[in-house]
Design an enzyme around this catalytic site. Structure first.
Site, PDB file in Angstrom:
ATOM      1  CB  SER A 171       3.279  -5.907   7.318  1.00 20.23           C
ATOM      2  OG  SER A 171       3.024  -5.079   8.420  1.00 20.23           O
ATOM      3  CG  MET A 172       4.309   0.087   5.735  1.00 23.87           C
ATOM      4  SD  MET A 172       5.638   0.942   6.646  1.00 23.87           S
ATOM      5  CE  MET A 172       5.580   2.542   5.817  1.00 23.87           C
TER       6      MET A 172
ATOM      7  CG  ASP B 167      -0.966 -10.173  12.653  1.00 26.75           C
ATOM      8  OD1 ASP B 167      -0.580  -9.328  13.480  1.00 26.75           O
ATOM      9  OD2 ASP B 167      -0.691 -10.116  11.442  1.00 26.75           O
TER      10      ASP B 167
ATOM     11  CG  PHE C 194       7.639  -0.407  10.604  1.00 26.59           C
ATOM     12  CD1 PHE C 194       8.276   0.804  10.408  1.00 26.59           C
ATOM     13  CD2 PHE C 194       7.483  -0.874  11.902  1.00 26.59           C
ATOM     14  CE1 PHE C 194       8.747   1.540  11.486  1.00 26.59           C
ATOM     15  CE2 PHE C 194       7.955  -0.152  12.988  1.00 26.59           C
ATOM     16  CZ  PHE C 194       8.590   1.057  12.779  1.00 26.59           C
TER      17      PHE C 194
ATOM     18  CG  HIS D 196       2.519  -8.733  11.706  1.00 21.05           C
ATOM     19  ND1 HIS D 196       1.404  -8.528  10.928  1.00 21.05           N
ATOM     20  CD2 HIS D 196       3.433  -7.800  11.313  1.00 21.05           C
ATOM     21  CE1 HIS D 196       1.626  -7.524  10.099  1.00 21.05           C
ATOM     22  NE2 HIS D 196       2.847  -7.069  10.307  1.00 21.05           N
TER      23      HIS D 196
END
Length: 278
Positions: free
Chosen positions: A99-100, A229, A33, A258
């Site tokens: 991530s997502m 992160d 995202f 991140h």
């Protein structure tokens, strides 16, 4: 442009934009995202140079895919991924989530098994469970925190993205050295081009409980995370995740934010290629 149809909303089909390049063992890259498949460009280049077939796709609601108002949950995301794998008839594939996108990897393996899958990689992951509850003290935050993100997105998602990317890339440390203003602007533009409904719905999926999915991961796995992160802090995610999946290869990238796919691409690519070569 190439699209794969994964569903229907009223009179329109739900189509995922994808790219399929190179030859060799297929590596499917699943973005985070609020980006798109193009966020993998530094990894795609390295993988293609190393002789892999590289497939990227834009999650529903993001990038050049359809922007429906339905299907924003990990069961549906995993079903979309399954449709991509079946449509392209991929075998011996490696799933790499960022991530997502790591949620798709975990839920896909849990729901559909690993008949088509050789390995999985979780980069800057959200597993095992971000929501802080009585039975999950290692969670990152209570539900009110995520509700606040949704409210900020609904109020002015464009302003939200500006602040989001500050911490996504740790711009106070990395702007002008590991990432340019132009690259940050491109991330913002990509985010802004996504759907408004997807932007508000996505944060409600981040606190999905993946604890029951993790034991079903029965292929070689890589967990890689940056120690810097701020979006998904390592102490709430990768370190806990590795305890739940001790068989996984585990890599910490010192100081990486991140958005390490861009800022620490060399370190990420080195670890990913080494994992794939084993």
């Amino acid at each position: 442009m190439p699209f794969i149809t994964v569903g229907q909303e009223n009179s329109t089909s739900i189509d995922l934009y994808y790219e399929d390049h190179g030859a060799g063992q297929p590596v499917v890259l699943i973005h985070g995202f609020p980006l798109s498949g193009h966020s993998w460009e530094r990894q795609s280049a390295a993988l293609l140079d190393a002789g892999y077939r590289v497939i990227t796709y834009d999650r529903r609601g993001f990038g050049q895919s359809s922007q429906p108002t339905t299907g924003y949950d990990y069961d549906t995301f995993a079903a979309d991924l399954n449709t991509v794998l079946e449509t392209l008839d991929l075998q011996d594939a490696v799933l790499v989530g960022f991530s997502m996108g790591t949620g798709e990897v975990a839920r896909y393996v849990s729901s559909y098994g690993t008949a088509r899958i050789a390995k999985v990689a979780f980069l800057a992951s959200l597993e095992p469970f971000l929501l802080k509850t009585d039975d999950n003290p290692d969670g990152a935050a209570p539900k009110e925190f995520f509700d606040g993100i949704v409210a900020a997105v609904k109020a002015d998602r464009y302003a939200f993205y500006t602040g989001f990317f500050n911490d996504f890339y740790n711009l106070d440390e990395n702007l002008g050295t590991r990432i340019s203003e132009e690259a940050v602007r491109n991330s913002w533009n990509t985010a802004a081009s996504g759907g408004f409904f997807a932007a508000a719905a996505a944060p409600t999926t981040w606190y999905t409980d993946f604890r029951a999915d993790i034991p079903r991961i029965d292929v070689p796995a890589l967990i890689l995370h940056g120690t810097g992160d701020r979006t998904l802090p390592i102490e709430n995610t990768a370190r806990v995740f590795h305890k739940a999946l001790p068989s996984a290869e585990y890599v910490e990238v010192e100081g990486a934010p991140h958005g390490l796919l861009w800022t620490h691409a060399e370190e990420v690519n080195t670890a990913l290629l080494a994992f794939l070569a084993k």
